[in-house]
Write a protein that holds these residues in place. Sequence first.
Motif, mmCIF file in Angstrom:
data_model
loop_
_atom_site.group_PDB
_atom_site.id
_atom_site.type_symbol
_atom_site.label_atom_id
_atom_site.label_comp_id
_atom_site.label_asym_id
_atom_site.label_seq_id
_atom_site.Cartn_x
_atom_site.Cartn_y
_atom_site.Cartn_z
ATOM 1 N N MET A 188 0.844 -1.198 0.000
ATOM 2 C CA MET A 188 0.000 0.000 0.000
ATOM 3 C C MET A 188 0.878 1.246 0.000
ATOM 4 S SD MET A 188 -3.156 -1.068 0.276
ATOM 5 C CE MET A 188 -3.935 -2.669 0.536
ATOM 6 N N MET A 189 0.355 2.327 -0.585
ATOM 7 C CA MET A 189 1.057 3.599 -0.524
ATOM 8 C C MET A 189 0.072 4.751 -0.612
ATOM 9 S SD MET A 189 2.859 3.919 -4.313
ATOM 10 C CE MET A 189 3.674 5.468 -3.903
ATOM 11 N N LYS A 190 0.537 5.917 -0.189
ATOM 12 C CA LYS A 190 -0.257 7.140 -0.218
ATOM 13 C C LYS A 190 0.315 8.052 -1.297
ATOM 14 C CE LYS A 190 -1.387 10.981 2.931
ATOM 15 N NZ LYS A 190 -1.241 11.478 4.322
ATOM 16 N N LEU A 191 -0.572 8.716 -2.067
ATOM 17 C CA LEU A 191 -0.120 9.566 -3.163
ATOM 18 C C LEU A 191 -0.377 11.051 -2.923
ATOM 19 C CD1 LEU A 191 -1.162 7.533 -6.351
ATOM 20 C CD2 LEU A 191 0.994 7.497 -5.090
ATOM 21 N N SER A 192 -0.818 11.420 -1.721
ATOM 22 C CA SER A 192 -1.114 12.829 -1.455
ATOM 23 C C SER A 192 0.092 13.704 -1.762
ATOM 24 C CB SER A 192 -1.508 13.020 0.012
ATOM 25 O OG SER A 192 -2.630 12.247 0.333
ATOM 26 N N SER A 193 -0.191 14.911 -2.256
ATOM 27 C CA SER A 193 0.871 15.850 -2.598
ATOM 28 C C SER A 193 1.786 16.100 -1.407
ATOM 29 C CB SER A 193 0.253 17.170 -3.055
ATOM 30 O OG SER A 193 1.261 18.124 -3.311
ATOM 31 N N ALA A 194 3.104 15.943 -1.619
ATOM 32 C CA ALA A 194 4.141 16.173 -0.607
ATOM 33 C C ALA A 194 4.122 15.149 0.522
ATOM 34 C CB ALA A 194 4.052 17.582 -0.040
ATOM 35 N N LYS A 195 3.239 14.159 0.431
ATOM 36 C CA LYS A 195 3.175 13.145 1.485
ATOM 37 C C LYS A 195 3.129 11.729 0.907
ATOM 38 C CE LYS A 195 1.113 15.947 5.152
ATOM 39 N NZ LYS A 195 0.026 16.025 6.163
ATOM 40 N N VAL A 196 3.802 11.545 -0.207
ATOM 41 C CA VAL A 196 3.850 10.228 -0.846
ATOM 42 C C VAL A 196 4.648 9.273 0.045
ATOM 43 C CG1 VAL A 196 4.636 8.944 -2.857
ATOM 44 C CG2 VAL A 196 3.690 11.240 -3.132
ATOM 45 N N THR A 197 4.159 8.066 0.179
ATOM 46 C CA THR A 197 4.857 7.057 0.983
ATOM 47 C C THR A 197 5.312 5.910 0.099
ATOM 48 O OG1 THR A 197 2.757 5.939 1.488
ATOM 49 C CG2 THR A 197 3.528 7.605 3.052
ATOM 50 N N ASP A 198 6.320 5.199 0.563
ATOM 51 C CA ASP A 198 6.799 4.018 -0.146
ATOM 52 C C ASP A 198 6.067 2.781 0.376
ATOM 53 O OD1 ASP A 198 8.723 5.260 -1.781
ATOM 54 O OD2 ASP A 198 10.162 5.297 -0.136
ATOM 55 N N PRO A 199 5.678 1.872 -0.510
ATOM 56 C CA PRO A 199 4.952 0.676 -0.081
ATOM 57 C C PRO A 199 5.880 -0.412 0.446
ATOM 58 C CG PRO A 199 5.229 0.629 -2.449
ATOM 59 C CD PRO A 199 5.835 1.922 -1.980
ATOM 60 N N GLY A 200 5.268 -1.384 1.120
ATOM 61 C CA GLY A 200 5.988 -2.583 1.519
ATOM 62 C C GLY A 200 6.743 -2.466 2.831
ATOM 63 N N ARG A 201 6.990 -3.616 3.439
ATOM 64 C CA ARG A 201 7.793 -3.680 4.656
ATOM 65 C C ARG A 201 9.235 -3.345 4.318
ATOM 66 N NH1 ARG A 201 7.003 -9.304 7.439
ATOM 67 N NH2 ARG A 201 7.787 -8.150 9.239
ATOM 68 N N LYS A 202 9.923 -2.678 5.244
ATOM 69 C CA LYS A 202 11.247 -2.132 4.947
ATOM 70 C C LYS A 202 12.347 -2.706 5.838
ATOM 71 C CE LYS A 202 9.188 1.216 2.453
ATOM 72 N NZ LYS A 202 7.815 1.081 2.994
ATOM 73 N N GLN A 203 13.558 -2.496 5.362
ATOM 74 C CA GLN A 203 14.770 -2.662 6.142
ATOM 75 C C GLN A 203 15.682 -1.507 5.774
ATOM 76 O OE1 GLN A 203 16.686 -3.139 8.710
ATOM 77 N NE2 GLN A 203 16.190 -5.335 8.739
ATOM 78 N N VAL A 204 16.517 -1.102 6.699
ATOM 79 C CA VAL A 204 17.504 -0.051 6.438
ATOM 80 C C VAL A 204 18.881 -0.665 6.622
ATOM 81 C CG1 VAL A 204 18.390 2.208 7.101
ATOM 82 C CG2 VAL A 204 15.935 1.742 7.247
ATOM 83 N N PHE A 205 19.728 -0.488 5.612
ATOM 84 C CA PHE A 205 21.077 -1.037 5.671
ATOM 85 C C PHE A 205 22.080 0.106 5.835
ATOM 86 C CE2 PHE A 205 18.821 -4.317 3.140
ATOM 87 C CZ PHE A 205 19.019 -5.392 4.004
ATOM 88 N N ARG A 206 22.935 -0.031 6.818
ATOM 89 C CA ARG A 206 23.978 0.978 7.060
ATOM 90 C C ARG A 206 25.291 0.500 6.482
ATOM 91 N NH1 ARG A 206 23.237 4.462 11.965
ATOM 92 N NH2 ARG A 206 21.860 5.277 10.348
ATOM 93 N N ARG A 207 25.898 1.375 5.666
ATOM 94 C CA ARG A 207 27.143 1.045 4.991
ATOM 95 C C ARG A 207 28.243 1.989 5.458
ATOM 96 N NH1 ARG A 207 25.493 1.692 -1.154
ATOM 97 N NH2 ARG A 207 24.795 3.705 -0.300
ATOM 98 N N PRO A 208 29.421 1.481 5.800
ATOM 99 C CA PRO A 208 30.506 2.352 6.244
ATOM 100 C C PRO A 208 30.887 3.375 5.184
ATOM 101 C CG PRO A 208 31.017 0.043 6.688
ATOM 102 C CD PRO A 208 29.793 0.058 5.823
#
Length: 450
Positions: A333-353
Amino acid sequence: MSDVTTTDLYEVTMAMSYLREDMRSPATFSLFVRGLPPGRGFLVAAGLEAALDFLSGYHVERQDVECFADALRRPARDLEPLLGLSFEGEVRAVPEGRVVFAGEPLLEVTASLPQAQLAETYLLNQLCHQTAVASKAARCVLAAAGRPVVDFSLRRTHGPWAGLQAARLGALTGFAGTSNVAAATALGVPASGTMAHSYIEAFPGEEDAFRAFARAHSGPVTFLVDTYDTEEGVRVAARVLTELRRGLGCAIRLDSGDLDALSRRARAVLDAAGLTDVRIVASGGLDEYGVDRLVRAGAPIDVYAVGTRVGVAADAPYLDAAYKLVEYDGRPMMKLSSAKVTDPGRKQVFRRPGQPDVIALAGERAPDSARPLLRTVMRGGRRTSAPDTWQDARGRFRDDLAGLPARARRIEDPEPVVPVRSEALQRLTASVRAGIEARLRATSAGTPVS
């Protein structure tokens, strides 16, 4: 009535409707900060432990149902479907103390749709407030450049609970102590405090006050020297400390005026009296900006006490954060409202040196040398491990801060690190957007949507 009722009314109205429509499939909500406040190069994740405490004890009781019914002006029987509802879902989150950036999920909740929806308000409240204050405190530690920083914020925070949180967040980011006795006791951090101007005023003169205070406290003492004439106050303090043979561990406190000039004159008086071990503590409306100016000017100040501006994160007291539905019943799911668009799907954040973080989909493989930030902290409504400590969070913060680019660490005009999105996330976002826009066009044209 329990903490369950600490929510916005529309969470209750939506949950009622979901239950009525039998919409109980798993839903994932992502909590993230849309953009960093002005003057911030990074944020420090905080508030997770309070959020997990809330979810662990979440259970809708009879009194909660009656409270909801009163708020909605409806019979209690209409709210009966909520009775007994508990949180039985999964939480993946960034542990407290980690440095984070805009767009990165601080937390993701996966649970039955009504359960996940009802958690929104409390989770946003805790993570937003505590992340804002922790980030302010972290900048004070940076500005002090190795000098001790002490929390003096309790009398100005927005309630005693916020004061306890401010003390904990200060400890988490490296503060040396707090004036808050309850917090010091609960957290196991040093309690720190001196005297008020009223104490000095209650005696015939400063010397009488200093001697009386020293008689009451056999160990090191700190004298407040700016009640009348600051330079004279320093001379009186030096005389009393010399005559009482006090010095090591003692201090004077400057709480007003030109702290740079006054600290230099105070240092000269103390050194001339042979009191080179007596420290100078500075307070009075300080935050990272004031501390940074004094440190860069070379002011001979040994300890900084910060209060009002830090405890309420005065220059950035809120975060533009959101808790958005990103997956329901297996569908992104995602939201398309102006200036408030969201990315769909469950996430992970990877930190790279040495490189920007990567915001990716939860199932993606980590890039080379990258570490995932989100970890599973709750499963089936239960914590996956013992509660985290502020000491653990402090270690994570110290490590992350060391790897932060200098431009993001700056007190004045910092440049935040901007994460990048993985190719898979970009493709999913484009695909979901295209599907939504196609359905909207079909609906607008009166074409049946499959």
